[in-house]
Scaffold this motif. Structure first.
Motif, PDB file in Angstrom:
ATOM      1  N   ILE A 175      56.644  47.321  12.193  1.00  0.00           N
ATOM      2  CA  ILE A 175      56.769  45.971  11.621  1.00  0.00           C
ATOM      3  C   ILE A 175      57.897  45.940  10.599  1.00  0.00           C
ATOM      4  O   ILE A 175      58.723  45.011  10.596  1.00  0.00           O
ATOM      5  CB  ILE A 175      55.433  45.506  11.007  1.00  0.00           C
ATOM      6  N   ASP A 233      56.420  37.098  10.679  1.00  0.00           N
ATOM      7  CA  ASP A 233      55.663  38.230  10.148  1.00  0.00           C
ATOM      8  C   ASP A 233      54.190  37.832  10.142  1.00  0.00           C
ATOM      9  O   ASP A 233      53.767  37.023   9.328  1.00  0.00           O
ATOM     10  CB  ASP A 233      56.143  38.565   8.737  1.00  0.00           C
ATOM     11  N   ALA A 265      52.781  49.935  10.862  1.00  0.00           N
ATOM     12  CA  ALA A 265      53.446  49.476   9.641  1.00  0.00           C
ATOM     13  C   ALA A 265      54.947  49.761   9.693  1.00  0.00           C
ATOM     14  O   ALA A 265      55.764  48.912   9.315  1.00  0.00           O
ATOM     15  CB  ALA A 265      52.812  50.133   8.411  1.00  0.00           C
ATOM     16  N   ARG A 273      51.477  39.733   9.595  1.00  0.00           N
ATOM     17  CA  ARG A 273      50.561  40.624   8.882  1.00  0.00           C
ATOM     18  C   ARG A 273      49.558  39.870   8.025  1.00  0.00           C
ATOM     19  O   ARG A 273      48.448  40.344   7.831  1.00  0.00           O
ATOM     20  CB  ARG A 273      51.333  41.607   8.015  1.00  0.00           C
ATOM     21  N   SER A 274      49.937  38.706   7.530  1.00  0.00           N
ATOM     22  CA  SER A 274      49.042  37.994   6.621  1.00  0.00           C
ATOM     23  C   SER A 274      48.071  37.066   7.348  1.00  0.00           C
ATOM     24  O   SER A 274      47.200  36.483   6.719  1.00  0.00           O
ATOM     25  CB  SER A 274      49.868  37.173   5.617  1.00  0.00           C
ATOM     26  N   TRP A 291      52.044  40.577  15.637  1.00  0.00           N
ATOM     27  CA  TRP A 291      52.282  41.223  14.347  1.00  0.00           C
ATOM     28  C   TRP A 291      53.656  40.880  13.784  1.00  0.00           C
ATOM     29  O   TRP A 291      53.800  40.671  12.580  1.00  0.00           O
ATOM     30  CB  TRP A 291      52.164  42.736  14.480  1.00  0.00           C
TER      31      TRP A 291
END
Length: 177
Positions: free
Chosen positions: A149, A164, A146, A166-167, A83
């Motif tokens: 992160i 990162d 969340a 997340r995407s 993550w």
């Protein structure tokens, strides 16, 4: 007991975050983001420094880059969902989802990173690079994931070597590989 959504793992470099230091240190009860650190204790810090076998190990920019690449390599190899990662001069934050224990994750990351650092910088195999353990916190909710992160990527000061995730897509199949 239910499996965690992710683990928030932090480990520091050898000799850089001694208990008792002015900047504060953590223990099992003082390790949540945003909560007070242990107070400075100069005598404790001096005793810890005296017991050190080697100079502190710092991650300069090229070493941070190697560690970040290695964390991503290990996660891909093991089939972990990564993550977030932030490699700083004195410590590494990793947020990962895996069926493995957080202790195994931390051990693997340190071992692989040490190997890659030795390879890239011709460092001695007996060089201490990491503290003995670190922090292995469970992340149990989407909100806490969340927040973790955000803390790792955005609240560490000037960004250094970051990832990162997340995407990136996440699937059950990638976890099983």
């Amino acid at each position: 007991m239910a499996e965690p959504l992710a683990y928030f793992i932090t480990f520091s470099t050898y000799g850089t975050r001694l208990h008792g230091c002015d900047s504060g240190s953590v223990d099992r009860t003082h390790n949540l983001p945003g909560t007070p650190l242990l107070p400075a204790q100069p005598r404790v810090e001096a005793a810890r420094r005296q017991a050190m076998r080697q100079e502190p190990y710092l991650l300069d920019e090229p070493r941070r880059t190697v560690v970040l690449k290695t964390v991503r390599e290990v996660a891909k190899h093991r089939g972990w969902k990564l993550w977030a990662v932030h490699v700083r001069t004195t410590h590494v934050h990793v947020i990962v989802t895996t069926a493995d224990t957080p202790e195994k994750v931390m051990t693997d990351l340190k071992a692989w990173a040490s190997r890659r650092l030795r390879e890239h910088f011709t460092e001695s195999a007996d060089r201490d690079r990491w503290t003995q353990h670190g922090s292995t916190r469970w992340v149990d909710t989407e909100d806490s994931l969340a927040a973790a992160i955000t803390y790792v990527i955005e609240e560490q000061g000037e960004p250094m070597a970051c990832y990162d995730g997340r995407s990136e897509p996440h699937s059950e199949e990638s976890e099983a590989s």
